[in-house]
Write a protein that holds these residues in place. Structure first.
Motif, PDB file in Angstrom:
ATOM      1  N   ALA A  61       0.694  -0.983  -0.156  1.00 25.92           N
ATOM      2  CA  ALA A  61      -0.274  -0.067   0.121  1.00 25.92           C
ATOM      3  C   ALA A  61       0.929   1.220  -0.264  1.00 25.92           C
ATOM      4  N   ASP A  62       2.016   1.231   0.968  1.00 25.07           N
ATOM      5  CA  ASP A  62       2.506   2.438   0.445  1.00 25.07           C
ATOM      6  C   ASP A  62       3.251   2.748  -0.284  1.00 25.07           C
ATOM      7  N   SER A  63       3.595   1.751  -1.130  1.00 25.05           N
ATOM      8  CA  SER A  63       4.024   1.930  -2.945  1.00 25.05           C
ATOM      9  C   SER A  63       3.254   2.886  -3.492  1.00 25.05           C
ATOM     10  N   THR A  64       1.908   2.313  -3.491  1.00 21.58           N
ATOM     11  CA  THR A  64       1.363   3.586  -3.871  1.00 21.58           C
ATOM     12  C   THR A  64       0.436   4.522  -3.382  1.00 21.58           C
ATOM     13  N   GLN A  65       0.919   5.056  -2.900  1.00 19.38           N
ATOM     14  CA  GLN A  65       0.665   6.749  -1.608  1.00 19.38           C
ATOM     15  C   GLN A  65       1.979   6.982  -2.700  1.00 19.38           C
ATOM     16  N   GLY A  66       1.294   9.432  -3.288  1.00 19.36           N
ATOM     17  CA  GLY A  66       2.129  10.366  -2.952  1.00 19.36           C
ATOM     18  C   GLY A  66       1.176   9.325  -5.294  1.00 19.36           C
ATOM     19  N   GLU A  67       2.726  10.690  -5.902  1.00 18.54           N
ATOM     20  CA  GLU A  67       2.165  10.808  -7.260  1.00 18.54           C
ATOM     21  C   GLU A  67       3.796  10.211  -8.195  1.00 18.54           C
ATOM     22  N   TRP A  68       2.951   9.349  -9.197  1.00 19.90           N
ATOM     23  CA  TRP A  68       3.865   9.157 -10.059  1.00 19.90           C
ATOM     24  C   TRP A  68       4.738   9.645 -11.070  1.00 19.90           C
ATOM     25  N   LYS A  69       5.976   9.897 -11.650  1.00 14.73           N
ATOM     26  CA  LYS A  69       6.039  11.072 -12.491  1.00 14.73           C
ATOM     27  C   LYS A  69       6.906  10.639 -13.742  1.00 14.73           C
ATOM     28  N   THR A  70       6.631  10.247 -15.093  1.00 11.19           N
ATOM     29  CA  THR A  70       7.046   9.545 -15.682  1.00 11.19           C
ATOM     30  C   THR A  70       7.946  11.001 -16.480  1.00 11.19           C
ATOM     31  N   PHE A  71       8.741  11.082 -17.058  1.00 10.37           N
ATOM     32  CA  PHE A  71       9.860  11.242 -17.996  1.00 10.37           C
ATOM     33  C   PHE A  71      10.127  11.299 -19.413  1.00 10.37           C
ATOM     34  N   ASP A  72       9.525  11.307 -20.682  1.00  7.71           N
ATOM     35  CA  ASP A  72      10.992  11.679 -21.702  1.00  7.71           C
ATOM     36  C   ASP A  72      12.072  11.779 -21.936  1.00  7.71           C
ATOM     37  N   THR A  73      12.499  11.041 -22.224  1.00  7.32           N
ATOM     38  CA  THR A  73      13.551  11.274 -22.684  1.00  7.32           C
ATOM     39  C   THR A  73      14.039  12.046 -23.747  1.00  7.32           C
ATOM     40  N   SER A  74      12.931  12.255 -24.751  1.00  3.75           N
ATOM     41  CA  SER A  74      13.258  12.698 -26.005  1.00  3.75           C
ATOM     42  C   SER A  74      13.018  14.707 -25.550  1.00  3.75           C
ATOM     43  N   THR A  75      12.594  14.391 -24.681  1.00  2.00           N
ATOM     44  CA  THR A  75      12.218  15.967 -23.911  1.00  2.00           C
ATOM     45  C   THR A  75      13.323  16.692 -22.782  1.00  2.00           C
ATOM     46  N   MET A  76      13.044  16.099 -21.601  1.00  2.00           N
ATOM     47  CA  MET A  76      13.710  16.197 -20.810  1.00  2.00           C
ATOM     48  C   MET A  76      14.700  16.956 -20.551  1.00  2.00           C
ATOM     49  N   SER A  77      15.006  17.662 -19.278  1.00  2.63           N
ATOM     50  CA  SER A  77      16.303  17.846 -19.462  1.00  2.63           C
ATOM     51  C   SER A  77      16.741  16.691 -18.081  1.00  2.63           C
ATOM     52  N   GLY A  78      18.292  16.877 -18.139  1.00  4.26           N
ATOM     53  CA  GLY A  78      18.680  15.949 -17.025  1.00  4.26           C
ATOM     54  C   GLY A  78      19.177  14.688 -17.483  1.00  4.26           C
ATOM     55  N   VAL A  79      18.760  13.692 -18.797  1.00  2.00           N
ATOM     56  CA  VAL A  79      18.802  13.182 -18.949  1.00  2.00           C
ATOM     57  C   VAL A  79      20.457  12.240 -17.824  1.00  2.00           C
ATOM     58  N   TYR A  80      21.078  12.564 -18.382  1.00  2.00           N
ATOM     59  CA  TYR A  80      22.579  12.038 -17.775  1.00  2.00           C
ATOM     60  C   TYR A  80      22.429  11.834 -15.922  1.00  2.00           C
ATOM     61  N   GLY A  81      22.400  12.730 -15.783  1.00  2.00           N
ATOM     62  CA  GLY A  81      21.669  13.175 -14.038  1.00  2.00           C
ATOM     63  C   GLY A  81      20.660  11.411 -14.053  1.00  2.00           C
ATOM     64  N   MET A  82      19.132  11.605 -14.038  1.00  2.00           N
ATOM     65  CA  MET A  82      18.836  10.899 -13.937  1.00  2.00           C
ATOM     66  C   MET A  82      18.915   9.229 -13.943  1.00  2.00           C
ATOM     67  N   GLY A  83      19.689   8.978 -15.855  1.00  2.00           N
ATOM     68  CA  GLY A  83      20.299   7.332 -15.566  1.00  2.00           C
ATOM     69  C   GLY A  83      21.707   7.224 -14.817  1.00  2.00           C
ATOM     70  N   ILE A  84      22.484   7.897 -14.566  1.00  2.00           N
ATOM     71  CA  ILE A  84      23.561   7.489 -13.519  1.00  2.00           C
ATOM     72  C   ILE A  84      23.257   7.608 -11.683  1.00  2.00           C
ATOM     73  N   SER A  85      21.731   7.823 -11.999  1.00  2.00           N
ATOM     74  CA  SER A  85      21.208   7.758 -10.488  1.00  2.00           C
ATOM     75  C   SER A  85      20.612   6.941 -10.239  1.00  2.00           C
ATOM     76  N   ALA A  86      19.819   6.656 -11.668  1.00  2.00           N
ATOM     77  CA  ALA A  86      18.725   5.004 -11.680  1.00  2.00           C
ATOM     78  C   ALA A  86      19.305   4.184 -11.844  1.00  2.00           C
ATOM     79  N   VAL A  87      20.339   3.614 -12.591  1.00  2.00           N
ATOM     80  CA  VAL A  87      20.722   2.495 -12.486  1.00  2.00           C
ATOM     81  C   VAL A  87      21.923   2.285 -11.963  1.00  2.00           C
ATOM     82  N   THR A  88      22.330   1.779 -10.857  1.00  2.00           N
ATOM     83  CA  THR A  88      23.195   2.151  -9.613  1.00  2.00           C
ATOM     84  C   THR A  88      23.063   0.773  -8.455  1.00  2.00           C
ATOM     85  N   PRO A  89      24.174   0.084  -7.904  1.00  2.00           N
ATOM     86  CA  PRO A  89      25.528   0.763  -9.029  1.00  2.00           C
ATOM     87  C   PRO A  89      25.661   0.056  -9.830  1.00  2.00           C
ATOM     88  N   ARG A  90      26.854   0.729 -10.602  1.00  2.00           N
ATOM     89  CA  ARG A  90      27.531   0.389 -12.052  1.00  2.00           C
ATOM     90  C   ARG A  90      28.973  -0.304 -11.466  1.00  2.00           C
TER      91      ARG A  90
END
Length: 237
Positions: free
Chosen positions: A25-54
């Protein structure tokens, strides 16, 4: 006595069920946000912070003039074991190829030195942009040992090193058609492992996680020491 034990088990099962339900239930609280990689700024920061540890490959390569280049790359990974294959995403600096990529394309060889905690500071210092005539190994005070199959030396500080021979490359282009990255695919032709981190058996050697003290990359400029927390061993279904 038997009823008391049975009731305790039922209460325990009920508690576990409630805990699992609450977690879901906790995981469904709050809001989900989606990001289109073709238009978002900060693609680099999102990628290296999402895919960890590398895993961090501190790559040693050698120029045609014999200069040993050394630089860390976290766009790295093991692809297969039969044959053993690794890959590295080597991003261009602006439109210019980095020395590591130039050397690999020229000599078809390199060494994947696996980063660990004891020489993290020197490895990080190797990321400084310097003239191709400068060897980062000498600049930061690292040391080298000879390899067997490839002419490129490995790092003496690395408890695990992989001799690699180039299999193929894949050039990556962005939506504007600009060449931004080259992925190099290499076959591992030899492992060098220091006895202090070697585990398993003679027939099936492995690297000891806790003795090796691997260091991976997370988001931003953060390195992630692995094996510090409790390891989670799970049997495959």
């Amino acid at each position: 006595m038997g009823n008391s034990c049975s009731n305790s088990k039922m209460e325990e099962q009920s508690t576990n069920t409630n805990t699992n339900t609450n977690s879901a239930a906790d995981s469904t609280q709050g809001e989900w946000k989606t990001f289109d990689t073709s238009t978002m700024s900060g693609v680099y920061g999102m990628g290296i912070s999402a895919v960890t540890p590398r895993p961090v490959a501190v790559i040693t390569s050698q120029s045609e003039d014999g200069v040993v280049n050394c630089a860390p790359f976290s766009y790295s990974g093991l692809l297969s074991h039969d044959p053993p294959m690794v890959c590295h995403g080597l991003c261009l600096s602006g439109s210019r190829k980095k020395d590591t990529l130039i050397n690999i394309e020229s000599t078809k060889q390199w060494v994947f030195n696996v980063l660990s905690e004891s020489w993290l500071a020197q490895a990080n210092a190797c990321s400084e942009a310097v003239d191709p005539s400068v060897s980062e190994v000498d600049m930061v005070g690292l040391h080298v040992l000879p390899c067997i199959n490839v002419q490129v030396p490995r790092l003496a500080e690395a408890m695990v090193s992989l001799e690699c021979e180039l299999d193929s490359t894949k050039e990556i282009f962005n939506d504007q058609g600009v060449h931004t990255t080259t992925v190099v695919f290499g076959k591992v032709v030899r492992y060098h492992v220091h006895s202090s981190v070697l585990g398993g058996t003679e027939a099936r050697p492995v690297i000891d996680l806790h003795k090796m003290k691997f260091v991976g990359r997370a988001g931003g400029v953060t390195y992630w020491p692995c094996g510090e927390a409790a390891a989670l061993d799970m049997k495959r279904p």
